[in-house]
Write an enzyme that holds these catalytic residues in place. Structure first.
Site, PDB file in Angstrom:
ATOM      1  N   ASP A  36       0.857  -1.185   0.000  1.00  0.00           N
ATOM      2  CA  ASP A  36       0.000   0.000   0.000  1.00  0.00           C
ATOM      3  C   ASP A  36       0.891   1.232   0.000  1.00  0.00           C
ATOM      4  OD1 ASP A  36      -2.551  -1.073  -0.032  1.00  0.00           O
ATOM      5  OD2 ASP A  36      -2.498  -1.486   2.107  1.00  0.00           O
ATOM      6  N   ASP A  83      -5.069  -4.365   7.003  1.00  0.00           N
ATOM      7  CA  ASP A  83      -5.538  -4.056   8.354  1.00  0.00           C
ATOM      8  C   ASP A  83      -7.056  -4.026   8.474  1.00  0.00           C
ATOM      9  OD1 ASP A  83      -6.083  -1.808   6.935  1.00  0.00           O
ATOM     10  OD2 ASP A  83      -4.953  -0.427   8.198  1.00  0.00           O
TER      11      ASP A  83
END
Length: 718
Positions: free
Chosen positions: A312, A556
């Site tokens: 990311d 996450d």
């Protein structure tokens, strides 16, 4: 609060590795039943029993034993036993390291008093309750300086929580409704109401303890493969030695069984057989010292085979919070106008970007005179549908905020008192001023006038890798705010290291293509996907795996869980959702997405350490073979004397080779526990380097070591 996890690297921790308990454990492991899982060392122990029997009653082994050599047999048996003990000592040390890790976590589970909220007949009261008595669903009150008794979810309030004892990060974490608080952390400001999310035996720390503490971990595929190779080599050498024994008896070569056993043990890959279990277990412990918990050794090992890393942009490549760096006015307006408008529109914005706007405006001296009117303002909260936020200020008297108030308390009081009830774009009265900031295309839809160079300025900022934020005052576009992504320190070097090792980094970002291209180019990433959604990770993982590539990724959120579950290496953030942590095979306690690169490096180190020790062990066998065989049959086959280049005697040659075979194990224990050092380079370069160092070195070192031991034995005996 000082992190208790730092105990893992303290001198006290290191001294525990050589404690009496560890030594006793290594002796207990000498039980043959315990050694069944390590076939090489099990066979070495069988040879110890055989030579011991020869020392007790030699006639049973006639004609390959001599009653006059009992003392010699005792010496050989003792060396064989020490060889096996060094192996069990390596296992005990590695397991002690893992158990100390678990102990440091268990200390966080100490019982604390909690403030349980009980409602009876619509009356709410606080009941002091031990943390062990709390159950899932209970409500608890968390006040300043309270230790969070158990994992819970915040329902009411906003406060700062110190999680340093869990993550090692000293900076307090802001917790708001919906956020999780972990048992053992400490509330350092304000008051929170939270709902318990787990029972005491199911807390996150308990799960980590079970993962780290488990000594009966399953073997990884590579460990199984190496074990099969060791069993194969053992079978081959068994056939060779049995054939030599038969040949000696048939041809009356007078070979002593103890010498054949010594040859047999020296030929066995005892070094890697002794250190293989500890290499795997210590690999997991090394990972944990970096605040990463691996749920299995296979995950760590798989990381070393990684072909593709999915990264990311936000949080991994950049620090995650864009910072305002410049106010760019349109023609007819000034930088001061844009700065003051940014200040006003961000006063109620608690996001990192909003705070950076206020900070930049303040540092540039752009504090607006309308500040005192914010008390009677209407707030436009950010909306995902409009992608804008702002404020409408009435020209009332209001009041000025206390000078020097930097705590944010007054701003919080204002937000609670004056609730937002409108969205940007509502009608503006004559005595009102409306300031709106947002995405450029969203601002174009609500602004009455757009400068001719609007699109050109937006594109120029985006092309440079920055994020443009447009600002309007009473529906007139007055300027652009430049928000810049700040690269994480050292990320470019890490990306380069990954590429040097032949691993492809792929960047995902929700940014537009121009911004994504700029960031990717700045850090040296060739492949990137702009405007990506979290669920795109799953598609990328499956596509890469379909082409037989090993994929590592981080996540996450709950929407990351499917991709984390199928990825070969899935690293979840401790700050992420429970679904993500359960789906991943690793969890980062510090919630640092860039750790995925460290995971891959540690995986490489684990595989290289195992490969280096295996290479050294096999090379040792070759050297020991040529040290013993020439002197074994020298009495009956004088032609072999020419191969005895070290000039060894029969008895001293055997003892020297056995002693070297034994002491090389403890000498390599630090290498197995620490892992070999390496600089990122190509796989072929690493292979050649290890072949030269541990292959060639593994042949040369035994000749030198055996000769030195032989000289020492002769000096002692002479």
């Amino acid at each position: 609060m000082t992190s208790k996890i730092t105990r893992l690297t303290s001198p006290r921790f290191r001294s525990n590795l050589t404690s009496t308990k560890t030594l006793l454990d290594s002796v207990v492991r000498l039980n043959p039943v315990s050694l069944l899982g390590n076939p090489v060392m099990f066979i070495v122990e069988l040879t110890f029993f055989t030579v011991t029997a020869m020392a007790i009653y030699p006639p049973v082994f006639y004609p390959v034993a001599n009653s006059g050599m009992r003392i010699y047999y005792v010496e050989v048996a003792l060396i064989l036993l020490i060889t096996v003990w060094f192996s069990t000592l390596a296992d005990a040390l590695a397991e002690t390291q893992a158990k100390n890790t678990a102990s440091s976590l268990r200390s966080l589970e100490s019982e604390v008093q909690s403030k349980k909220i009980v409602t009876e007949r619509d009356v709410r009261r606080i009941v002091a309750t031990p943390s062990t008595a709390l159950r899932k669903g209970d409500l608890i009150l968390l006040e300043k300086n309270d230790v969070v008794p158990i994992d819970a979810e915040v329902l009411e309030g906003i406060g700062m929580v110190d999680e340093s004892l869990l993550t090692g990060e000293s900076t307090p974490v802001r917790k708001a409704p919906g956020d999780e608080v972990i048992g053992g952390s400490k509330v350092i400001s304000d008051t929170l109401t939270a709902r318990v999310t787990v029972n005491p035996e199911d807390t996150y720390i308990s799960e980590m303890i079970r993962l780290v503490e488990s000594s009966k971990r399953p073997r990884t595929p590579n460990e199984v493969a190496v074990t099969i190779v060791l069993i194969g080599l053992t079978a081959i050498f068994t056939i060779i030695v049995v054939a030599l024994l038969g040949l000696s008896i048939t041809l009356n070569l007078a070979a002593d069984l103890s010498v054949l056993i010594a040859l047999y043990v020296c030929l066995l890959p005892t070094t890697i057989g002794a250190l293989l279990p500890s290499i795997g277990l210590s690999g997991i412990s090394r990972l944990y010292r970096r605040k990463i918990v691996a749920k299995s050794g296979r995950a760590v090992e798989r990381a070393g085979d990684t072909d593709v890393i999915i990264l990311d942009k936000t949080g991994t490549i950049t620090v995650g919070n864009r910072q305002a760096v410049e106010f760019v006015p349109f023609e007819g307006h000034t930088e001061k106008e844009v700065g003051e408008a940014a200040f006003l529109s961000s006063w109620h914005d608690d996001t990192p970007e909003g705070r950076s706007l206020i900070r930049l405006a303040y540092e540039d001296g752009f504090v607006p005179r309308e500040l005192n009117a914010l008390a009677v303002s209407e707030v436009y909260e950010f909306s995902a549908s409009t992608r804008t936020s702002g404020v409408k200020i009435s020209q009332g008297t209001g009041f000025m905020l206390p000078k020097g108030d930097k705590s944010g308390r007054e701003r919080g009081r204002l937000r609670r008192k004056f609730e937002a009830h409108q969205e940007a774009g509502a009608a503006i009265a004559e005595d009102e001023t409306e300031i709106i900031k947002g995405a450029p295309d969203a601002i174009k839809k609500i602004a009455r006038s757009i400068p001719l160079n609007f699109d050109a300025l937006v594109d120029r900022i985006a092309t440079q890798g920055d994020t443009p934020l447009a600002v309007t005052r009473n529906r007139e576009a007055i300027g652009i705010i430049r928000l810049k992504d700040v690269l994480k320190p050292g990320i470019k070097e890490k990306i380069l290291s990954v590429k040097v090792m032949g691993i492809r980094p792929v960047m995902l970002t929700g940014d537009q293509p121009l911004t994504a291209k700029s960031i990717a180019s700045e850090v040296g990433i060739d492949e990137y996907r702009p405007e990506a959604k979290p669920e795109d990770k799953y598609d990328i993982v499956m596509k890469e795996q379909a082409e037989t590539r090993v994929v590592a990724m981080i996540g996450d959120g709950t929407n990351d869980a499917p991709a984390l579950a199928v990825a070969d290496v899935g690293l979840a953030m401790n700050s992420g959702t429970q679904a993500a942590k359960e789906a991943a095979n690793m969890v980062d306690l510090e919630s640092n997405p860039a750790k995925i690169i460290e995971v891959v490096m540690l995986g490489k180190q684990l595989l290289m350490t195992r490969g280096a020790v295996t290479t050294f062990s096999i090379a040792n066998d070759v050297a020991k073979y040529f040290a013993i065989v020439p002197v074994m049959f020298a009495a009956t086959l004088p032609e072999l004397k020419a191969l005895n280049i070290l000039g060894l005697g029969l008895n001293t040659a055997v003892l020297s080779a056995l002693i070297f075979n034994a002491i090389i194990i403890p000498l390599l224990i630090p290498l197995a526990m620490r892992g070999i050092r390496f600089k990122p380079t190509s796989t072929m370069a690493l292979f050649i380097k290890n072949a030269l160092i541990y292959g060639v070195g593994g042949i040369i070192v035994p000749f030198i070591g055996i000769k030195l031991i032989d000289i020492a034995l002769l000096s002692v005996g002479g």
